[in-house]
Structures are given as structure tokens and as C-alpha cells.
Design a protein around this motif. Structure first.
Motif, PDB file in Angstrom:
ATOM      1  N   GLU A  56     -17.662  -6.466  26.072  1.00  0.00           N
ATOM      2  CA  GLU A  56     -18.409  -5.757  25.142  1.00  0.00           C
ATOM      3  C   GLU A  56     -18.175  -6.520  23.661  1.00  0.00           C
ATOM      4  O   GLU A  56     -18.800  -5.911  22.779  1.00  0.00           O
ATOM      5  CB  GLU A  56     -17.507  -4.440  25.080  1.00  0.00           C
ATOM      6  N   ASP A  57     -17.395  -7.343  23.438  1.00  0.00           N
ATOM      7  CA  ASP A  57     -17.052  -8.202  22.335  1.00  0.00           C
ATOM      8  C   ASP A  57     -17.980  -9.230  21.965  1.00  0.00           C
ATOM      9  O   ASP A  57     -17.630  -9.940  20.963  1.00  0.00           O
ATOM     10  CB  ASP A  57     -15.767  -8.540  22.271  1.00  0.00           C
ATOM     11  N   GLN A  58     -19.098  -9.369  23.027  1.00  0.00           N
ATOM     12  CA  GLN A  58     -20.221 -10.375  22.490  1.00  0.00           C
ATOM     13  C   GLN A  58     -21.328  -9.690  21.612  1.00  0.00           C
ATOM     14  O   GLN A  58     -21.125  -8.522  21.604  1.00  0.00           O
ATOM     15  CB  GLN A  58     -20.682 -10.814  23.827  1.00  0.00           C
ATOM     16  N   SER A  59     -21.750 -10.422  20.999  1.00  0.00           N
ATOM     17  CA  SER A  59     -22.754  -9.810  19.952  1.00  0.00           C
ATOM     18  C   SER A  59     -24.033  -9.169  20.706  1.00  0.00           C
ATOM     19  O   SER A  59     -24.482  -9.795  21.690  1.00  0.00           O
ATOM     20  CB  SER A  59     -23.268 -11.029  18.901  1.00  0.00           C
ATOM     21  N   LYS A  60     -24.818  -8.399  19.887  1.00  0.00           N
ATOM     22  CA  LYS A  60     -26.058  -7.828  20.438  1.00  0.00           C
ATOM     23  C   LYS A  60     -27.032  -8.849  20.442  1.00  0.00           C
ATOM     24  O   LYS A  60     -27.848  -8.867  21.208  1.00  0.00           O
ATOM     25  CB  LYS A  60     -26.473  -6.777  19.625  1.00  0.00           C
ATOM     26  N   ALA A  61     -26.974  -9.984  19.495  1.00  0.00           N
ATOM     27  CA  ALA A  61     -27.827 -10.919  19.494  1.00  0.00           C
ATOM     28  C   ALA A  61     -27.890 -11.800  20.899  1.00  0.00           C
ATOM     29  O   ALA A  61     -29.072 -12.159  21.298  1.00  0.00           O
ATOM     30  CB  ALA A  61     -27.647 -12.010  18.313  1.00  0.00           C
ATOM     31  N   LYS A  62     -26.704 -12.089  21.383  1.00  0.00           N
ATOM     32  CA  LYS A  62     -26.689 -12.719  22.789  1.00  0.00           C
ATOM     33  C   LYS A  62     -27.313 -11.833  23.867  1.00  0.00           C
ATOM     34  O   LYS A  62     -27.912 -12.073  24.832  1.00  0.00           O
ATOM     35  CB  LYS A  62     -25.088 -12.887  23.185  1.00  0.00           C
ATOM     36  N   ALA A  63     -26.868 -10.452  23.547  1.00  0.00           N
ATOM     37  CA  ALA A  63     -27.580  -9.666  24.777  1.00  0.00           C
ATOM     38  C   ALA A  63     -29.098  -9.586  24.808  1.00  0.00           C
ATOM     39  O   ALA A  63     -29.755  -9.608  25.644  1.00  0.00           O
ATOM     40  CB  ALA A  63     -26.902  -8.177  24.560  1.00  0.00           C
ATOM     41  N   GLU A  64     -29.472  -9.640  23.426  1.00  0.00           N
ATOM     42  CA  GLU A  64     -30.979  -9.561  23.141  1.00  0.00           C
ATOM     43  C   GLU A  64     -31.759 -10.842  23.672  1.00  0.00           C
ATOM     44  O   GLU A  64     -32.679 -10.929  24.530  1.00  0.00           O
ATOM     45  CB  GLU A  64     -31.270  -9.416  21.646  1.00  0.00           C
ATOM     46  N   TRP A  65     -30.877 -11.708  23.687  1.00  0.00           N
ATOM     47  CA  TRP A  65     -31.332 -13.079  24.454  1.00  0.00           C
ATOM     48  C   TRP A  65     -31.369 -13.374  25.604  1.00  0.00           C
ATOM     49  O   TRP A  65     -32.496 -13.769  26.012  1.00  0.00           O
ATOM     50  CB  TRP A  65     -30.439 -14.544  23.503  1.00  0.00           C
ATOM     51  N   LEU A  66     -30.413 -12.708  26.248  1.00  0.00           N
ATOM     52  CA  LEU A  66     -30.302 -12.659  27.672  1.00  0.00           C
ATOM     53  C   LEU A  66     -31.317 -11.597  28.367  1.00  0.00           C
ATOM     54  O   LEU A  66     -32.195 -12.045  28.928  1.00  0.00           O
ATOM     55  CB  LEU A  66     -29.103 -12.539  28.258  1.00  0.00           C
ATOM     56  N   HIS A  67     -31.719 -10.761  27.617  1.00  0.00           N
ATOM     57  CA  HIS A  67     -32.381  -9.580  27.971  1.00  0.00           C
ATOM     58  C   HIS A  67     -33.941 -10.225  27.830  1.00  0.00           C
ATOM     59  O   HIS A  67     -34.711 -10.077  28.809  1.00  0.00           O
ATOM     60  CB  HIS A  67     -32.444  -8.524  26.986  1.00  0.00           C
ATOM     61  N   HIS A  68     -34.315 -11.094  26.918  1.00  0.00           N
ATOM     62  CA  HIS A  68     -35.610 -11.756  26.754  1.00  0.00           C
ATOM     63  C   HIS A  68     -35.693 -12.788  27.682  1.00  0.00           C
ATOM     64  O   HIS A  68     -36.924 -13.231  28.259  1.00  0.00           O
ATOM     65  CB  HIS A  68     -35.864 -12.282  25.425  1.00  0.00           C
TER      66      HIS A  68
END
Length: 272
Positions: A37-49
Motif C-alpha cells: 500500500e505504501d507504493q505510489s499510485k503512479a506505479k500502480a497505474e504503470w503496472l495496470h497499463h
């Protein structure tokens, strides 16, 4: 279906990811990523894409204290989930609650059950119809941590369509034992018919080389792929205390070979 559809990797637990880690995540060896959870939304967005299926791992909200206000923690977790809702469809609300020494005590498990019952109730009340899928906390699974206490006590507490599991072993007997690496085979209700998500997995025998440990892990995957939705190799890279578990280049090559293989039809599962 190829093995890659069920292979996951635990993302680095540091804020700065190396170029090597980014390259590994960018390729198609691992379809699933467990993200703290302490990772950024930007990383999650990148992984999602990239097309990765993300499981968000909540950590340190409970902190081993069953007397905390579950409503406050539920709201914290809900705010966290809302921030990641575009990228992750599953969230694990806790991690190894029976790891602490007091986790071996049945009273502590019962207190935790009360906490968790209220937590899930608040979560469902806050749910706005987005249908977040909760994954139950993964327990430390060994004869020394009384995991069956926890399953029995939480059986009346958790709505658990998804069972979180951790699978670690050092010996052949542990790798094939429900008392160690195969906790779902000893599951009590309501887990018995749940989908199983192996959120952490690894051979921890210090007498084996990294390649030998990876060979053990791949054997484990082959043996159990039909029984689970996914299996997560712990950990890609991260802080120094987990260096023993870091995925080496030689280990990665073995995983890449496995990822490209078709799962035999008799072993394939309908879950995805």
C-alpha cells in the motif's frame, strides 16, 4: 492457458525501483503483481497499463493490537482502496496477524476476530457498489503459529470468497504438507470453497543454491497450479533484510521458461 497466467511477483518494497526491476515487470513472465500500500499510485497505474493484475497489500494498520478502533482503520483502508480502485480489484486487509508471539494465543485470535468482524462490517457499509474483492489475511503457516486456531475462530467472522495463503518450505515433506506449504488443503469454513491466492511463496532452504531453490519453487507450482488462482514469488527486490529472497537472473530465466509452457489440461483451473 500458459503458466504465466498464474505467475505473480511481489513488487519491490522500496520506493525507488531499479531499472532491472522495471525491465522484469515490463515483460510478460509474471501476470500478477502484489503491491504494498505504501507504493505510489503512479506505479500502480504503470503496472495496470502493462496489463498486470494487481493485488493491493494493506500493512501495519492492525499492528498486533486487537483493541484498536476498527471503524477508524476501516475508513483508512477505504480511503486507500479508493485511491487505487482504477488499478487493483483485490485488496488484502492484513498480513500474517498471527506472526507476533501473542498470535499463538487463542485469546488473541478471538480478540482479533472481534476486530475483524467489525472491520469487514464497516467495509461493507462503506462500499458504494464498486464490489471490491477482499482477500483474507494470509497466516504464518507452521505448527508453531497455531494457524488452525485462527481459521476456526475467524470462520464465523470473515466473508471470504478469496483465501490468502503464504507457502514457504525447506524440505520435501514441508513442501507437500498442509501443515506448511499447502494451508488451503487444511482450510476450515468459510475458506474450504474459497478461491486461493498464494500471496507469498518460496523455498527458504539455506543449504540450496538460488537455482536449486527456484527449481523447488517451479516444482511446487507444477504440483499445485490446478488448486489456486495464482502464486506469487517473494520478492523481486527490496530492502536488505529480504536479500536472501531476491529474484536472481538465473532464477528469472527458469521462471521465464515456465511462463511460456502450457498448463496441462488436467491441471488447468477455470479460475483467473
Amino acid at each position: 492457458m500458459k503458466y504465466r497466467e498464474k505467475l505473480g511477483i511481489y513488487a519491490p518494497n522500496t520506493q525507488d525501483w531499479s531499472q532491472r526491476a522495471l525491465n522484469i515487470l515490463e515483460d510478460d513472465t509474471f501476470s500478477w503483481v502484489v503491491l504494498r500500500e505504501d507504493q505510489s499510485k503512479a506505479k500502480a497505474e504503470w503496472l495496470h497499463h502493462l496489463g498486470k493484475r494487481i493485488i493491493l497489500q494493506a500493512t501495519d494498520h492492525f499492528n498486533g493490537d486487537p483493541h484498536q478502533a476498527p471503524g477508524r482503520i476501516a475508513r483508512e483502508l477505504w480511503a486507500l482502496a479508493q485511491g487505487f480502485r482504477e488499478y487493483a480489484a483485490k485488496i488484502v486487509l492484513d498480513n500474517e496477524p498471527n506472526y507476533q508471539p501473542q498470535g499463538q494465543d487463542r485469546w488473541f485470535a478471538e480478540q482479533y476476530a472481534r476486530y475483524y468482524r467489525a472491520l469487514v462490517a464497516y467495509w461493507q457499509w462503506l462500499d458504494d457498489g464498486s464490489r471490491w474483492e477482499l482477500v483474507s489475511p494470509a497466516f504464518v503457516w507452521s505448527p508453531f503459529h497455531n494457524p488452525l486456531y485462527w481459521q476456526q475462530v475467524l470462520a464465523t467472522t470473515i466473508y471470504a470468497p478469496n483465501m490468502g495463503a503464504h507457502s514457504y518450505w525447506q524440505t520435501l515433506s514441508q513442501r507437500q504438507s498442509p501443515d506448511w506449504a499447502l494451508p488451503w488443503r487444511k482450510a476450515t469454513r468459510p475458506y474450504r470453497n474459497s478461491d486461493v491466492f498464494v500471496l507469498e511463496m518460496g523455498c527458504t532452504n539455506p543449504m540450496l543454491t538460488p537455482v536449486q531453490r527456484a527449481q523447488e519453487e517451479i516444482t511446487f507450482i507444477r504440483e499445485n497450479v490446478a488448486e489456486v488462482v495464482m502464486l506469487t514469488r517473494f520478492i523481486l527486490e527490496g530492502t536488505s533484510e529480504w536479500q536472501f529472497h531476491f529474484l536472481t537472473d538465473d532464477q528469472l530465466e527458469l521462471y521465464r521458461q515456465l511462463a511460456n509452457e502450457e498448463i496441462p489440461e488436467t491441471e488447468a483451473s477455470d479460475e483467473s
